[in-house]
Motif scaffolding. Structure first.
Motif: not given
Length: 100
Positions: A84-94
């Protein structure tokens, strides 16, 4: 904003990489060991590996333009190996942030 900007491509790759990782970890691997059926791991392994490499390459390509700090960049890279880490990256950084 361009439809096929690197950031949009990275967001799509991050989503697909995250989904493929979750499917591999929580569906294909248990089926391999519980049901003695490695077919799903074989089916998902290669696409996931390619998406993982593409995620890392795109992260390096975007680092300068996105002005990510070393800590942010490290977290973005680490997210590729955390479920689920890439979902966090999308929400936080992208994801584009809305003001107001």
């Amino acid at each position: 904003m361009q439809m096929f900007s690197f950031i949009n491509i990275f967001r799509i790759v991050a989503l697909l990489e995250g989904v493929s990782y979750i499917l591999l970890l929580f569906i294909a691997t248990p089926i391999k060991y519980i049901a003695d059926n490695p077919e799903y791991v074989k089916l998902l392994g290669m696409p996931h590996g390619l998406l993982f490499m593409l995620y890392i390459i795109l992260a390096f390509m975007l680092r300068k333009d996105m002005k990510w700090t070393n800590n942010e960049f490290g977290l973005i890279l680490l997210a590729a190996i955390i479920p689920f880490g890439t979902f966090y990256v999308d929400k936080k950084f992208l994801k584009p942030q809305k003001n107001g």
